[in-house]
Write a protein that holds these residues in place. Structure first.
Motif, PDB file in Angstrom:
ATOM      1  N   ASP A  77      -1.758 -10.441   3.098  1.00 36.21           N
ATOM      2  CA  ASP A  77      -1.008 -11.047   2.008  1.00 36.21           C
ATOM      3  C   ASP A  77      -1.042 -12.563   2.070  1.00 36.21           C
ATOM      4  O   ASP A  77      -0.597 -13.239   1.140  1.00 36.21           O
ATOM      5  N   ASP A 106      -6.000   1.180   1.908  1.00 31.22           N
ATOM      6  CA  ASP A 106      -6.227   2.577   1.540  1.00 31.22           C
ATOM      7  C   ASP A 106      -6.560   3.417   2.768  1.00 31.22           C
ATOM      8  O   ASP A 106      -6.154   4.583   2.869  1.00 31.22           O
ATOM      9  N   THR A 158       4.501   4.202  -1.568  1.00 34.85           N
ATOM     10  CA  THR A 158       5.160   3.421  -2.609  1.00 34.85           C
ATOM     11  C   THR A 158       4.618   1.995  -2.586  1.00 34.85           C
ATOM     12  O   THR A 158       4.045   1.551  -1.582  1.00 34.85           O
ATOM     13  N   PRO A 159       4.780   1.256  -3.677  1.00 35.31           N
ATOM     14  CA  PRO A 159       4.344  -0.148  -3.681  1.00 35.31           C
ATOM     15  C   PRO A 159       4.978  -0.961  -2.564  1.00 35.31           C
ATOM     16  O   PRO A 159       4.345  -1.876  -2.018  1.00 35.31           O
ATOM     17  N   GLU A 160       6.228  -0.627  -2.215  1.00 33.87           N
ATOM     18  CA  GLU A 160       6.885  -1.358  -1.120  1.00 33.87           C
ATOM     19  C   GLU A 160       6.198  -1.086   0.207  1.00 33.87           C
ATOM     20  O   GLU A 160       6.025  -1.995   1.039  1.00 33.87           O
ATOM     21  N   GLN A 161       5.826   0.167   0.438  1.00 35.19           N
ATOM     22  CA  GLN A 161       5.121   0.510   1.677  1.00 35.19           C
ATOM     23  C   GLN A 161       3.751  -0.173   1.747  1.00 35.19           C
ATOM     24  O   GLN A 161       3.340  -0.653   2.800  1.00 35.19           O
ATOM     25  N   VAL A 162       3.046  -0.196   0.613  1.00 36.54           N
ATOM     26  CA  VAL A 162       1.734  -0.856   0.571  1.00 36.54           C
ATOM     27  C   VAL A 162       1.886  -2.344   0.867  1.00 36.54           C
ATOM     28  O   VAL A 162       1.102  -2.932   1.625  1.00 36.54           O
ATOM     29  N   ALA A 163       2.920  -2.964   0.290  1.00 33.44           N
ATOM     30  CA  ALA A 163       3.165  -4.390   0.523  1.00 33.44           C
ATOM     31  C   ALA A 163       3.485  -4.645   1.992  1.00 33.44           C
ATOM     32  O   ALA A 163       3.054  -5.657   2.572  1.00 33.44           O
ATOM     33  N   ARG A 202       0.272  -4.405   3.979  1.00 33.12           N
ATOM     34  CA  ARG A 202      -0.553  -5.597   3.732  1.00 33.12           C
ATOM     35  C   ARG A 202      -0.001  -6.798   4.496  1.00 33.12           C
ATOM     36  O   ARG A 202      -0.765  -7.620   5.024  1.00 33.12           O
ATOM     37  N   ASP A 218     -10.425  -1.422  -0.221  1.00 34.47           N
ATOM     38  CA  ASP A 218      -9.199  -2.041   0.273  1.00 34.47           C
ATOM     39  C   ASP A 218      -8.849  -1.412   1.610  1.00 34.47           C
ATOM     40  O   ASP A 218      -8.658  -0.197   1.710  1.00 34.47           O
TER      41      ASP A 218
END
Length: 317
Positions: A53, A30, A39-44, A47, A27
């Motif tokens: 996305d 990464d 955090t998931p928000e930062q990853v989103a 992306r 990915d």
């Protein structure tokens, strides 16, 4: 027809580059995040910034649209334009591949001509055996053997890089000699594989010319055997080899990937290897199109060159 075929090939290369690197494992997010916890928000958010996305159809449309503006995007890791990254590394690859091509072509053509002219001699059999061995030897394996022997054991040449880590004295000549010292092993390793091709093809061309009537006439005139080979047989036998040289101008960039990776030579090949580990998709797309595109263009130019050099091809076309 040749031009239309080349254009179709280039279009297929450009389209293939979009889909090819999206099936790679890993990915890209990464690589952007690195070792820092996200955090998931930062990853989103990352992306979304990279456009990963969006649906595949939307990504493909953006890719095609960017081709018309020649904007290949930015690197996922450095945020630099991928075209700038490629142009920064291009001179290093040209230096390595150009040196290897000049050495292999000049020595290989000479050795192949002498080998074919002396068909059946012990020297010719030895030359063929050496050439077949080099041609079938993987470039990365040959490079590692060269490092072990000439760098680790003998200490004659550096094992990697383009310049010394400790630095050299200021001035053109100290820098030139330092680069030349680092260039020896990777250039000769790559040249050894290319050399084998020129020897075998030139030998075959000479063998085809040996029984020609014009050579019999030249010998009947009392010309020396060496003169007959150099002035009569060699020019006609050179046609396939000249075409091979033209093709190699495009192919050598592809072959430099293994050589540059083994010797850590900072060119396009090493850049491609580093990008595929991430994967850095915009950079991979650009380099793939460059590697494949130069091969297609070189083949097209080689075909034109062969038609120009050999009137028989023009008459049969």
């Amino acid at each position: 027809m040749k031009l239309s075929g080349a254009l179709v090939s280039l279009v297929l290369v450009v389209l293939t580059s979009f889909f090819l690197f999206r099936v790679l494992a890993g990915d890209p997010v990464d690589a952007v995040v690195g070792d820092t916890p996200a955090t998931p928000e930062q990853v989103a958010a990352i992306r979304e910034r990279l456009g990963l996305d969006e649906p595949m159809a939307v990504q493909f449309w953006e890719y095609v649209r960017s081709l018309f503006t020649m904007d290949w995007g930015t690197s996922y890791v450095s945020n630099d334009k991928v075209t700038d990254l490629m142009l920064d590394r291009l001179p290093e690859t040209v230096l390595l591949t150009g040196t290897a091509l000049v050495i292999s072509a000049s020595v290989g053509i000479w050795a192949g001509a002498r080998s074919g002219w002396r068909h059946g001699s012990p020297g010719e059999r030895l030359q063929v055996a050496v050439s077949l061995t080099l041609w079938s030897t993987p470039t990365f394996w040959l490079g590692m053997i060269a490092i072990v022997v000439f760098s680790v054991k003998l200490g004659w040449f550096p094992a990697n890089g383009m310049t010394s880590a400790r630095g050299v004295a200021d001035g053109f000549w100290p820098h030139f000699l330092d680069v030349a010292h680092h260039l020896v092993l990777p250039a000769l390793t790559y040249a050894a594989v290319l050399y084998a091709q020129y020897v075998l093809i030139m030998r075959t061309s000479i063998l085809e010319e040996r029984g020609s009537d014009y050579l019999t006439v030249a010998r009947a005139k009392g010309l020396r055997d060496d003169h007959v080979r150099r002035r009569h047989a060699l020019p006609n036998a050179l046609l396939p080899t000249v075409t091979l040289v033209a093709v190699e101008f495009g192919v050598v960039f592809n072959g430099s990937v293994l050589t540059e990776t083994v010797f850590s030579w900072p060119g396009l090949g090493l850049l491609f290897y580093q990008a595929i580990r991430i994967p850095d998709i915009p950079l991979l797309q650009l380099l793939f199109v460059f590697f494949a595109g130069t091969t297609v263009v070189a083949n097209f130019l080689a075909d034109i060159l062969y038609r120009f050099l050999d009137p028989r091809v023009r008459r049969s076309a």
